[in-house]
Enzyme design. Structure first.
Site, PDB file in Angstrom:
ATOM      1  N   SER A 133      -1.827  -0.095 -18.286  1.00 32.29           N
ATOM      2  CA  SER A 133      -3.155  -0.255 -17.917  1.00 32.29           C
ATOM      3  C   SER A 133      -3.286   0.480 -16.950  1.00 32.29           C
ATOM      4  O   SER A 133      -4.193   1.800 -16.683  1.00 32.29           O
ATOM      5  CB  SER A 133      -3.156  -1.432 -16.723  1.00 32.29           C
ATOM      6  OG  SER A 133      -4.128  -2.199 -17.057  1.00 32.29           O
ATOM      7  N   LYS A 147      -2.451  -2.124  -7.846  1.00 31.06           N
ATOM      8  CA  LYS A 147      -2.873  -3.111  -9.103  1.00 31.06           C
ATOM      9  C   LYS A 147      -2.080  -4.102  -9.501  1.00 31.06           C
ATOM     10  O   LYS A 147      -1.257  -4.543  -9.410  1.00 31.06           O
ATOM     11  CB  LYS A 147      -2.105  -1.694 -10.205  1.00 31.06           C
ATOM     12  CG  LYS A 147      -2.178  -2.075 -11.728  1.00 31.06           C
ATOM     13  CD  LYS A 147      -3.651  -1.415 -11.850  1.00 31.06           C
ATOM     14  CE  LYS A 147      -4.268  -1.533 -13.644  1.00 31.06           C
ATOM     15  NZ  LYS A 147      -5.067  -2.456 -13.778  1.00 31.06           N
ATOM     16  N   HIS A 154       0.843  -1.001  -0.099  1.00 32.80           N
ATOM     17  CA  HIS A 154       0.007  -0.279   0.047  1.00 32.80           C
ATOM     18  C   HIS A 154       1.429   1.343  -0.544  1.00 32.80           C
ATOM     19  O   HIS A 154       0.216   2.429   0.066  1.00 32.80           O
ATOM     20  CB  HIS A 154      -1.018   0.077   1.316  1.00 32.80           C
ATOM     21  CG  HIS A 154      -2.003  -1.280   1.122  1.00 32.80           C
ATOM     22  ND1 HIS A 154      -1.954  -1.724   2.308  1.00 32.80           N
ATOM     23  CD2 HIS A 154      -2.985  -1.461   0.497  1.00 32.80           C
ATOM     24  CE1 HIS A 154      -3.453  -3.031   2.184  1.00 32.80           C
ATOM     25  NE2 HIS A 154      -3.582  -3.082   0.493  1.00 32.80           N
ATOM     26  N   HIS A 155       2.104   1.238  -0.472  1.00 36.47           N
ATOM     27  CA  HIS A 155       3.005   1.970  -0.517  1.00 36.47           C
ATOM     28  C   HIS A 155       2.465   3.383  -1.505  1.00 36.47           C
ATOM     29  O   HIS A 155       2.592   4.345  -0.980  1.00 36.47           O
ATOM     30  CB  HIS A 155       4.432   2.278  -0.855  1.00 36.47           C
ATOM     31  CG  HIS A 155       4.965   1.647  -1.984  1.00 36.47           C
ATOM     32  ND1 HIS A 155       3.932   0.802  -2.593  1.00 36.47           N
ATOM     33  CD2 HIS A 155       5.574   2.612  -3.010  1.00 36.47           C
ATOM     34  CE1 HIS A 155       4.661   0.548  -4.164  1.00 36.47           C
ATOM     35  NE2 HIS A 155       5.445   1.805  -4.210  1.00 36.47           N
ATOM     36  N   LYS A 206       7.481  -4.487  -9.840  1.00 39.73           N
ATOM     37  CA  LYS A 206       7.286  -4.121 -11.755  1.00 39.73           C
ATOM     38  C   LYS A 206       6.374  -2.260 -11.744  1.00 39.73           C
ATOM     39  O   LYS A 206       7.592  -2.051 -12.556  1.00 39.73           O
ATOM     40  CB  LYS A 206       6.462  -5.150 -11.589  1.00 39.73           C
ATOM     41  CG  LYS A 206       6.187  -4.676 -13.526  1.00 39.73           C
ATOM     42  CD  LYS A 206       4.565  -5.989 -14.225  1.00 39.73           C
ATOM     43  CE  LYS A 206       4.805  -7.396 -13.283  1.00 39.73           C
ATOM     44  NZ  LYS A 206       3.944  -8.111 -14.058  1.00 39.73           N
ATOM     45  N   LYS A 246      -2.618  -8.155  -6.512  1.00 41.18           N
ATOM     46  CA  LYS A 246      -2.636  -9.818  -7.608  1.00 41.18           C
ATOM     47  C   LYS A 246      -4.403 -10.593  -7.351  1.00 41.18           C
ATOM     48  O   LYS A 246      -4.572 -10.579  -5.870  1.00 41.18           O
ATOM     49  CB  LYS A 246      -2.243 -10.931  -7.817  1.00 41.18           C
ATOM     50  CG  LYS A 246      -1.370 -11.730  -8.868  1.00 41.18           C
ATOM     51  CD  LYS A 246      -1.317 -10.865 -10.130  1.00 41.18           C
ATOM     52  CE  LYS A 246      -0.924 -11.339 -11.277  1.00 41.18           C
ATOM     53  NZ  LYS A 246      -0.606 -10.619 -12.524  1.00 41.18           N
TER      54      LYS A 246
HETATM   55  P1  NAD Z   1      -3.153 -16.051 -21.856  1.00 41.11           P
HETATM   56  O1  NAD Z   1      -4.692 -16.907 -20.936  1.00 41.11           O
HETATM   57  O2  NAD Z   1      -3.819 -15.887 -22.721  1.00 41.11           O
HETATM   58  O3  NAD Z   1      -2.366 -17.408 -22.485  1.00 41.11           O
HETATM   59  C1  NAD Z   1      -1.765 -18.076 -22.187  1.00 41.11           C
HETATM   60  C2  NAD Z   1      -0.749 -19.278 -22.565  1.00 41.11           C
HETATM   61  O4  NAD Z   1      -0.577 -20.674 -22.533  1.00 41.11           O
HETATM   62  C3  NAD Z   1      -1.767 -20.095 -23.263  1.00 41.11           C
HETATM   63  O5  NAD Z   1      -2.291 -20.225 -24.530  1.00 41.11           O
HETATM   64  C4  NAD Z   1      -1.826 -21.592 -22.601  1.00 41.11           C
HETATM   65  O6  NAD Z   1      -2.411 -22.786 -23.931  1.00 41.11           O
HETATM   66  C5  NAD Z   1      -0.818 -21.322 -22.719  1.00 41.11           C
HETATM   67  N1  NAD Z   1       0.000 -22.479 -22.068  1.00 41.11           N
HETATM   68  C6  NAD Z   1       0.001 -23.150 -20.627  1.00 41.11           C
HETATM   69  N2  NAD Z   1       0.659 -23.712 -20.280  1.00 41.11           N
HETATM   70  C7  NAD Z   1       1.408 -24.180 -21.175  1.00 41.11           C
HETATM   71  C8  NAD Z   1       2.424 -24.685 -21.165  1.00 41.11           C
HETATM   72  N3  NAD Z   1       2.555 -25.318 -20.591  1.00 41.11           N
HETATM   73  N4  NAD Z   1       3.914 -25.152 -22.207  1.00 41.11           N
HETATM   74  C9  NAD Z   1       3.030 -23.775 -23.884  1.00 41.11           C
HETATM   75  N5  NAD Z   1       2.613 -23.507 -23.592  1.00 41.11           N
HETATM   76  C10 NAD Z   1       1.066 -23.675 -22.617  1.00 41.11           C
HETATM   77  O7  NAD Z   1      -1.963 -15.688 -20.777  1.00 41.11           O
HETATM   78  P2  NAD Z   1      -2.088 -14.532 -21.141  1.00 41.11           P
HETATM   79  O8  NAD Z   1      -2.389 -13.039 -20.477  1.00 41.11           O
HETATM   80  O9  NAD Z   1      -1.031 -14.174 -22.211  1.00 41.11           O
HETATM   81  O10 NAD Z   1      -0.602 -14.422 -19.796  1.00 41.11           O
HETATM   82  C11 NAD Z   1       0.890 -15.408 -19.632  1.00 41.11           C
HETATM   83  C12 NAD Z   1       1.968 -15.209 -18.771  1.00 41.11           C
HETATM   84  O11 NAD Z   1       2.099 -13.473 -18.564  1.00 41.11           O
HETATM   85  C13 NAD Z   1       1.398 -15.387 -17.411  1.00 41.11           C
HETATM   86  O12 NAD Z   1       2.429 -15.330 -16.732  1.00 41.11           O
HETATM   87  C14 NAD Z   1       0.992 -13.724 -17.084  1.00 41.11           C
HETATM   88  O13 NAD Z   1       0.931 -13.869 -15.329  1.00 41.11           O
HETATM   89  C15 NAD Z   1       2.180 -12.934 -16.968  1.00 41.11           C
HETATM   90  N6  NAD Z   1       1.297 -11.718 -17.799  1.00 41.11           N
HETATM   91  C16 NAD Z   1       0.492 -11.032 -18.216  1.00 41.11           C
HETATM   92  C17 NAD Z   1       0.671 -10.074 -18.870  1.00 41.11           C
HETATM   93  C18 NAD Z   1      -1.179  -9.727 -19.387  1.00 41.11           C
HETATM   94  O14 NAD Z   1      -0.964  -8.202 -19.821  1.00 41.11           O
HETATM   95  N7  NAD Z   1      -2.001 -10.240 -19.614  1.00 41.11           N
HETATM   96  C19 NAD Z   1       1.019  -8.881 -18.401  1.00 41.11           C
HETATM   97  C20 NAD Z   1       2.063  -9.166 -17.162  1.00 41.11           C
HETATM   98  C21 NAD Z   1       2.492 -10.684 -17.177  1.00 41.11           C
END
Ligand code: NAD
Length: 472
Positions: A363, A71, A65-66, A95, A107
């Site tokens: 965002s 977010k 909460h700093h 981040k 989260k």
């Molecule tokens: P998403 O659900 O859109 O996509 C994830 C993809 O990974 C899916 O297509 C899934 O089928 C695939 N997947 C799952 N297990 C797998 C495996 N073992 N091998 C290969 N592919 C696999 O999710 P996303 O939003 O793209 O998020 C992916 C990562 O990025 C997460 O760690 C998330 O925390 C991180 N992230 C997302 C955002 C965002 O804006 N969406 C921002 C920062 C970080």
């Protein structure tokens, strides 16, 4: 595949402790930065389409909460647990600090495999989850602002907004209670691809650093680099696409059902459409299937981008990874054991908590748009276009030469929303890369880029806490 007794939060704490040694904050402040400030664990029922009742397990963690609001995204996955959500919330704090986004970290997670539920069931789960957050004041434009993450997207964000608005009639800033919304619901252009674009901007900047490229035995620039991407979801698809558009060769792609490779390069959109049509990435014409989906991670390549989930590269498989540069597009894809292996091998790991900060950066732009109630570029686009036309006309008159139509279009174009969002993101990622690199290269004792990123983050959050003082 997982390391035994793996704790994601434990691994974040381990990286934090490793970096804290290079800062001068006292023990109490470090402890306050590291701990999760509030953990909300909930259970609620949902009626399935077949009439049965299922109890859903869900979380929202506010790590810091700093700065407020907090977010962080909301994840839908079968593996969601408190440890994971705490780790992801902590990463959000660091981040945001690194990219100078004035939020605390948070989260959310719901323990469901979205593929096993109908859209109607998912809507009921999302709306009930939002109602639970409202009950405990865990959501709001000034308190805590969720966003998409693994397994969620614009659709879920629209449900969250609608539920929030229904329970806060007349709240003028209600649209700022969640980001990653569809454009028609107050979203910002460029948010969908923001994380992947940020991954691209960050890695491109590293590839443009002569010292680092020399150390890795790589040529400067992105063009021609051989890239492997794991996960073809929001982050992975866009990361791969931006690399391909910049002239890199995507030689390997992995999804949960399998992975494929081609030395000649894979067309990201065509693979994506093939998967949509056939339900699998495998058997893509002209490419080869790997025996296991994790084999792609061990391919000979220049850049490896894990963009699926945490803990995919660990003590067990790290020694077999042959990439020179690893860009952590997912959160926590490498365990601390893998970090040790790569530090020894001289592989550079570009850490998650800064590399995938494009999502939260845009965002932040979306939240600002919601609070200001005006689209970016609305006030100045036409003014700038008129002004640029005037200046160009004067120059053409004075020189007696006319520029080509293509150049005219480029010079006179006034920035619209997506131009401003991309430019703000590019600026943010470039600055963050240099800040972390300067920290790393200025202290030879700092072993890797992740530790440098933590040092930068700890110093910023520490300063914030020190300036706030302690509430009695
Ligand atoms: P998403 O659900 O859109 O996509 C994830 C993809 O990974 C899916 O297509 C899934 O089928 C695939 N997947 C799952 N297990 C797998 C495996 N073992 N091998 C290969 N592919 C696999 O999710 P996303 O939003 O793209 O998020 C992916 C990562 O990025 C997460 O760690 C998330 O925390 C991180 N992230 C997302 C955002 C965002 O804006 N969406 C921002 C920062 C970080």
């Amino acid at each position: 595949m997982s390391d035994k007794h793996y704790s994601f939060f434990g691994s974040v704490e381990k990286s934090f402790n490793k970096a804290a040694k290079y800062t001068s904050w006292d023990k109490g402040i470090l402890e306050q930065i590291k701990e999760c400030n509030a953990v909300y664990q909930m259970r609620f029922p949902v009626k399935r389409d077949d009439g049965s009742i299922e109890v859903i397990e869900a979380y929202r963690v506010q790590h810091s909460h700093h700065k407020t609001p907090c977010k962080g995204g909301i994840r839908f996955a079968a593996e969601v647990n408190q440890d994971e959500v705490m780790a992801l919330a902590a990463l959000m704090t660091y981040k945001c600090a690194i990219v100078n986004v004035p939020f605390g970290g948070a989260k959310g997670g719901i323990r469901v495999n979205p593929r096993s539920y109908s859209a109607y069931e998912l809507e009921k789960i999302t709306r009930r989850y939002t109602a639970e957050l409202i009950k405990k004041n865990f959501i709001g434009p000034g308190t805590d602002v969720p966003a998409p993450d693994y397994g969620t997207g614009e659709r879920e964000m629209a449900w969250i907004l609608d539920t929030y608005c229904a329970m806060h009639p007349g709240e003028i800033d209600a649209a700022g209670c969640v980001t990653g919304k569809p454009i028609t619901q107050g979203g910002v252009r460029g948010r969908r691809e923001a994380t992947g674009l940020g991954v691209f901007f960050g890695l491109r900047e590293v590839c443009n650093m002569p010292d680092i490229m020399k150390k890795l035995g790589m040529t400067i620039g992105v063009e021609g680099k051989r890239v492997v991407v794991q996960g073809l979801g929001n982050v992975g698809y866009h990361s791969a696409k931006f690399f391909q558009d910049a002239g890199a060769i995507i030689i390997g792609l992995a999804e949960y059902e399998g992975s494929i490779w081609s030395d000649k390069g894979l067309d990201v959109d065509e693979v994506f459409n093939h998967r949509k049509k056939t339900g699998s990435i495998l058997n893509y014409p002209g490419a080869n299937n790997f025996a296991k989906n994790t084999d792609a991670l061990e391919m000979e390549c220049d850049i490896l981008i894990p963009a699926a989930l945490e803990n995919v590269i660990n003590g067990e498989n790290a020694p077999r990874v042959k990439a020179k540069l690893i860009g952590e597009a997912a959160n926590g894809p490498l365990t601390p054991e893998a970090d040790e292996v790569f530090a020894q091998k001289g592989i550079v790991v570009v850490p998650d908590m800064y590399l995938n900060a494009g999502g939260v950066t845009v965002s932040y732009f979306e939240w600002l748009k919601n609070l200001s109630h005006v689209r970016y570029g609305r006030m100045e686009k036409r003014f700038n276009e008129n002004m640029n036309s005037q200046i160009l006309g004067q120059i053409e008159g004075l020189t007696g030469r006319r520029v080509s139509e293509k150049d005219r279009e480029y010079i006179t174009h006034g920035a619209d929303e997506v131009d401003l969002v991309y430019s703000g993101l590019e600026e943010t990622m470039i600055n963050a890369t240099h800040e972390i690199m300067n920290c790393w290269l200025s202290n030879p004792e700092i072993p890797d880029m992740r530790t440098a990123a933590y040092v930068v983050a700890i110093n910023k959050v520490g300063t914030s806490y020190a300036e706030l003082g302690i509430f009695p």
